[in-house]
Design an enzyme around this catalytic site. Structure first.
Site, PDB file in Angstrom:
ATOM      1  N   GLU A 173      11.079 -10.352   2.172  1.00  0.00           N
ATOM      2  CA  GLU A 173      11.957 -10.164   3.342  1.00  0.00           C
ATOM      3  C   GLU A 173      12.741 -11.414   3.760  1.00  0.00           C
ATOM      4  O   GLU A 173      12.714 -11.807   4.928  1.00  0.00           O
ATOM      5  CB  GLU A 173      11.140  -9.633   4.521  1.00  0.00           C
ATOM      6  CG  GLU A 173      10.398  -8.350   4.187  1.00  0.00           C
ATOM      7  CD  GLU A 173       9.650  -7.746   5.372  1.00  0.00           C
ATOM      8  OE1 GLU A 173       9.570  -8.387   6.434  1.00  0.00           O
ATOM      9  OE2 GLU A 173       9.144  -6.622   5.218  1.00  0.00           O
ATOM     10  N   GLU A 182       6.391  -0.212  -1.836  1.00  0.00           N
ATOM     11  CA  GLU A 182       5.678   0.184  -0.607  1.00  0.00           C
ATOM     12  C   GLU A 182       6.117   1.572  -0.155  1.00  0.00           C
ATOM     13  O   GLU A 182       6.442   1.795   1.004  1.00  0.00           O
ATOM     14  CB  GLU A 182       5.943  -0.847   0.512  1.00  0.00           C
ATOM     15  CG  GLU A 182       5.605  -2.264   0.108  1.00  0.00           C
ATOM     16  CD  GLU A 182       5.799  -3.291   1.227  1.00  0.00           C
ATOM     17  OE1 GLU A 182       5.912  -2.912   2.401  1.00  0.00           O
ATOM     18  OE2 GLU A 182       5.839  -4.493   0.903  1.00  0.00           O
TER      19      GLU A 182
HETATM   20  C1  XIL Z   1       1.979  -3.942   6.976  1.00  0.00           C
HETATM   21  C2  XIL Z   1       0.548  -3.415   6.910  1.00  0.00           C
HETATM   22  O1  XIL Z   1       0.589  -2.139   6.313  1.00  0.00           O
HETATM   23  C3  XIL Z   1      -0.048  -3.326   8.291  1.00  0.00           C
HETATM   24  O2  XIL Z   1      -1.430  -2.979   8.210  1.00  0.00           O
HETATM   25  C4  XIL Z   1       0.097  -4.685   8.994  1.00  0.00           C
HETATM   26  O3  XIL Z   1      -0.354  -4.550  10.327  1.00  0.00           O
HETATM   27  C5  XIL Z   1       1.539  -5.142   9.003  1.00  0.00           C
HETATM   28  O4  XIL Z   1       2.023  -5.178   7.657  1.00  0.00           O
HETATM   29  N1  XIL Z   1       6.459  -4.801   4.705  1.00  0.00           N
HETATM   30  C6  XIL Z   1       5.485  -5.446   3.968  1.00  0.00           C
HETATM   31  C7  XIL Z   1       4.052  -5.124   4.196  1.00  0.00           C
HETATM   32  O5  XIL Z   1       5.818  -6.216   3.045  1.00  0.00           O
HETATM   33  O6  XIL Z   1       3.211  -6.222   3.970  1.00  0.00           O
HETATM   34  C8  XIL Z   1       3.831  -4.556   5.566  1.00  0.00           C
HETATM   35  O7  XIL Z   1       2.464  -4.149   5.667  1.00  0.00           O
HETATM   36  C9  XIL Z   1       4.777  -3.415   5.845  1.00  0.00           C
HETATM   37  C10 XIL Z   1       6.214  -3.878   5.786  1.00  0.00           C
END
Ligand code: XIL
Length: 383
Positions: free
Chosen positions: A164, A269
């Protein structure tokens, strides 16, 4: 004599088992024999298919989750435990216990193991936010990346090196890394990672990478790394999507643009929210705060169960998405769901806390949903 006795015991036992087989149990057995149909087997010639896993799976207390993991998936990502704040909480203190378990699980189950994530402005340790000197920060990068990547050298197959780093318009995000170290921090992170494990796959990961402006930003970034002679192997599109967007066309245009750079595309994701969005959806930035909507029933329309009509919409959405993935399978390295089942998804708590969301292929009882069937059906032509 002993032999004869034991044979007859076995025969008796099998007879009892056979006789006690009620119609329901024989159904179950049929179900079991269907077990050879799984996501990972059906898609094995196409790309890895996996899930992000949490403490319960890593600690092996979620046995049903582990069963799904083992049967259906061949790649894993740690949902939280490897983020900077957990793995490197103090300047000279690393905490590897959880990650060691995660790696052991991955090796035991023969998974393609992902490391998530080395450099991210979010979920970073507080002490890093106080660093204001560029050389100091570069040293912390070195210490962080060298320690972690070398510890798991040859075991972690793929790293989300930087997460990000871009704004929605494709410019570089004003993170503390950018402010303190300038543009080159991304290049440094990738160089350190590739020196520490030259064979690991290195990925730039971000959300909303289907957006044309952000896409251009990624293309610029990858080209810059390549011009510097820095190794980058893939672009990870997070894929936190919804029932209505992004369009298949936008996703496809990004797959094409990234693969033209000679790197693989990963869907890192994947989840599909079915709930109303309180904002002009601008991605998955975890720091957004929508507390004022908590408890609002309009924002949480399906607290008990998902209506069939939406279940079908979700199944169709996943069908369209996987159709696209299959069309471009040679450009795609892996597809990872952000969680194993609906109950465990972060989307029950983000961007509004305490909602009931249904974004994945397995429901709260670990049962495959219609969406699972539609992903399976695309490959299982024998049905
Ligand atoms: C999220 C997790 O799923 C949650 O449990 C945590 O509270 C916050 O992070 N982008 C990413 C992930 O790269 O690491 C994030 O994961 C979601 C958004």
């Amino acid at each position: 004599m002993k032999k004869i006795l034991s044979i007859s015991v076995i025969t008796m036992t099998s007879l009892i088992i056979l006789n006690s087989c009620s119609p329901k149990e024989s159904e179950k057995q049929k179900d079991l024999s269907k077990k050879n149909i799984s996501l990972k087997d059906l898609y094995k010639e196409d790309f890895y298919i996996g899930a992000a896993i949490n403490d319960y799976q890593i600690g092996k207390t979620d046995t049903l989750g582990l069963e799904i993991l083992e049967n259906e998936f061949n790649t894993i990502t740690p949902e939280n435990i490897m983020k900077w704040m957990y793995v490197h909480p103090k300047e000279n203190e690393f905490y590897f216990e959880e990650t060691d378990k995660y790696i052991a699980l991955g090796l035991e189950k023969n998974m393609f193991i992902v490391g998530h994530t080395l450099i991210w402005h979010s979920q970073i340790a507080d002490w890093m936010n106080e660093v204001t000197d560029s050389a100091d920060m570069a040293n912390h990068f070195k210490n962080h990346i060298n320690n972690i990547v070398s510890r798991y050298k040859g075991k972690i197959d793929s790293w989300d090196v930087v997460n990000e780093a871009l704004n929605e318009d494709g410019t570089l995000r004003e993170s503390s890394f950018l402010k303190v170290m300038g543009n080159d921090y991304i290049d440094l992170a990738f160089k350190l990672a590739s020196n520490a494990d030259p064979k690991a796959e290195l990925v730039y990961n971000d959300y909303n990478l289907w957006k044309p402006k952000k896409r251009e930003g990624v293309v610029r970034l990858v080209k810059q790394l390549q011009a510097n002679g820095t190794k980058i192997d893939g672009v990870g599109m997070q894929a936190h999507w919804s029932l209505d967007g992004p369009s298949i066309e936008d996703i496809e245009n990004s797959i094409l643009a990234y693969s033209e750079l000679g790197v693989k595309v990963m869907f890192t994701e994947l989840d599909v929210t079915v709930l109303p969005n309180p904002w002009d959806l601008n991605g998955a930035a975890v720091e957004q705060n929508y507390d004022k909507f908590e408890g609002d029933p309009i924002m949480n329309p399906y607290p008990e169960s998902l209506p069939d009509s939406i279940q079908l919409k979700l199944a169709k959405r996943y069908e369209d998405i996987f159709n696209l993935f299959l069309k471009h399978k040679e450009k795609i390295g892996r597809v990872t769901f952000w969680g194993v089942n609906d109950g465990q998804s972060w989307l029950n708590g983000w961007p509004i806390k305490n909602r009931t969301n249904y974004p994945l292929l397995f429901d709260r009882n670990y049962k495959p949903k219609k969406a699972y069937n539609s992903v399976i059906k695309l490959k299982n032509t024998s049905n």
